[in-house]
Design an enzyme around this catalytic site. Structure first.
Site, PDB file in Angstrom:
ATOM      1  N   THR A  12       0.821  -1.216   0.000  1.00  0.00           N
ATOM      2  CA  THR A  12       0.000   0.000   0.000  1.00  0.00           C
ATOM      3  C   THR A  12       0.849   1.258   0.000  1.00  0.00           C
ATOM      4  O   THR A  12       0.512   2.250  -0.650  1.00  0.00           O
ATOM      5  CB  THR A  12      -0.912   0.015   1.252  1.00  0.00           C
ATOM      6  OG1 THR A  12      -1.820  -1.067   1.141  1.00  0.00           O
ATOM      7  CG2 THR A  12      -1.678   1.311   1.370  1.00  0.00           C
ATOM      8  N   SER A  54       1.457  -7.397  -1.158  1.00  0.00           N
ATOM      9  CA  SER A  54       2.134  -8.465  -0.414  1.00  0.00           C
ATOM     10  C   SER A  54       1.284  -9.726  -0.299  1.00  0.00           C
ATOM     11  O   SER A  54       1.786 -10.771   0.116  1.00  0.00           O
ATOM     12  CB  SER A  54       2.590  -7.982   0.959  1.00  0.00           C
ATOM     13  OG  SER A  54       1.523  -7.890   1.868  1.00  0.00           O
ATOM     14  N   THR A  85       1.596  -4.466   4.153  1.00  0.00           N
ATOM     15  CA  THR A  85       1.413  -4.852   5.560  1.00  0.00           C
ATOM     16  C   THR A  85       0.793  -6.239   5.721  1.00  0.00           C
ATOM     17  O   THR A  85       0.957  -6.873   6.758  1.00  0.00           O
ATOM     18  CB  THR A  85       0.508  -3.836   6.289  1.00  0.00           C
ATOM     19  OG1 THR A  85      -0.779  -3.814   5.666  1.00  0.00           O
ATOM     20  CG2 THR A  85       1.115  -2.459   6.287  1.00  0.00           C
TER      21      THR A  85
HETATM   22  N1  ASP Z   1      -2.703  -5.304   0.427  1.00  0.00           N
HETATM   23  C1  ASP Z   1      -1.623  -4.448   0.868  1.00  0.00           C
HETATM   24  C2  ASP Z   1      -0.345  -5.264   0.880  1.00  0.00           C
HETATM   25  O1  ASP Z   1      -0.127  -6.035   1.766  1.00  0.00           O
HETATM   26  C3  ASP Z   1      -1.934  -3.906   2.224  1.00  0.00           C
HETATM   27  C4  ASP Z   1      -0.915  -2.954   2.795  1.00  0.00           C
HETATM   28  O2  ASP Z   1       0.219  -2.813   2.354  1.00  0.00           O
HETATM   29  O3  ASP Z   1      -1.273  -2.275   3.809  1.00  0.00           O
HETATM   30  O4  ASP Z   1       0.445  -5.148  -0.021  1.00  0.00           O
END
Ligand code: ASP
Length: 330
Positions: A12, A54, A85
């Site tokens: 993100t 991710s 995350t």
């Molecule tokens: N879907 C995103 C990821 O894990 C969520 C984030 O980065 O907060 O790449």
């Protein structure tokens, strides 16, 4: 000035809106341009290793991160990995097993909102990650997020939307930031020499028990997986008793040289199979492992690392039980 390598992997933090939803699209160099004050903290080089949500990260990507650090280890004083995350806790745990005794810091960070957003947490998190990476005594793998510095083997994502997304589970935080001022709680020491491991075995399955679950699923999984984590209820146990089908299937896994770990669905305080009769029937099986206070992410990635070492089941169990970076309390 210390020299830090930024390894950008997507998430993100690096995302832009598209008509199909948020997608990583901001380069490592661009990320740094959003936080110009970092140049007063350290000298930085940046690598765009990949650009993924991710959710799409696999054990091969953990090995790519490890290789990038290994190939650049002598050139830099530390490493910052920008990361989504959602699976950051898995990557942090995996890197804690793939890169051991590192006197240099490896810091993962990300954000709940894109660095493009006006009200983002990305700039602060990125800045703190570099601040921590240059701080005296920083070593090993950590997540820096929303003012918290958390050991890679202890971190979990506990909130899907709020800025305070990560917690240190059943272990104190290494440090916190108060107004950009670092306050260290733990003296985590890694004196080296650093040791890199080059393989993981991804054949690990996590089975979450639900009341009334039959044994067929265990039987079906045995041919495909080399280890299973059985997430039970409370401090842990196996339904069905001594003559139950589940126990017979667990015995079959062990007889085939597979690893079986009992853990709990409860977030805090871990498992203890010695408490109840339903736990002891499992605990008494030779070769059974217990997750105790390890995080689920640490259990899974430690199994992948242990299995890849090509040990027999007994040695593999010893490796699993040996604490690494405070992942399990004895
Ligand atoms: N879907 C995103 C990821 O894990 C969520 C984030 O980065 O907060 O790449």
């Amino acid at each position: 000035m210390k020299k830090i390598l930024l390894i950008a992997t997507g998430g993100t933090i690096a995302s832009k809106k598209t008509e199909n939803g948020l997608r990583p699209a901001i380069s490592a160099e661009e990320l740094l341009r959003f936080v110009p004050e970092i140049k007063y903290v350290c000298d930085i080089d940046a690598i765009q290793l990949f650009d993924l949500d991710s959710t799409n990260i696999t054990p091969d990507h953990w090995l790519m991160m490890k290789d990038t650090i290994k190939n650049n280890y002598e050139k830099y004083d530390g490493f910052v990995i920008s990361h989504g995350t959602d699976t950051m806790a898995y990557s942090a745990a995996a890197l804690s097993y793939l890169i051991q005794h590192s006197p240099k810091p490896i810091v993962l960070t990300g954000s709940q909102k894109s660095i493009y957003n006006r009200d983002t947490d990305a700039r602060k998190n990125l800045y703190h990650a570099f601040q921590y990476a240059v701080s005296d005594g920083a070593c090993g793998v950590h997540i820096v997020f929303n003012n918290h510095v958390i050991l890679g083997t202890r971190a979990r994502k506990v909130r899907s939307k709020s800025f305070n997304a990560f917690s240190s589970i059943d272990y104190p935080e290494t440090a916190v930031f108060r107004d950009d001022h670092l306050i260290r709680y733990l003296n985590v020491k890694e004196n080296g020499p650093v040791r890199f491991y080059d393989k993981l075995d991804p054949h690990v399955f996590v089975l979450r028990l639900v009341p009334g679950m039959g044994a067929d699923v265990l039987k079906a999984l045995r041919s495909q997986f080399h280890a299973i984590v059985i997430e039970g209820f409370g401090v842990g146990g196996l339904p069905g008793g001594k003559d139950g089908e589940l126990l017979k299937e667990v015995m079959a896994w062990l007889e085939h040289g597979r690893l079986v770990v009992f853990s709990t669905q409860v977030q805090h305080e871990g498992s203890d199979l010695s408490v109840y009769e339903v736990g002891r029937i499992a605990r008494e099986l030779p070769g059974v492992l217990e997750a105790r206070d390890m995080t689920p992410e640490a259990v899974v990635t430690k199994l992948m690392w242990v299995l890849a070492q090509g040990k027999d089941a007994e040695d593999a169990c010893d490796w699993f039980r040996t604490p690494i970076m405070h992942d399990i309390l004895q």
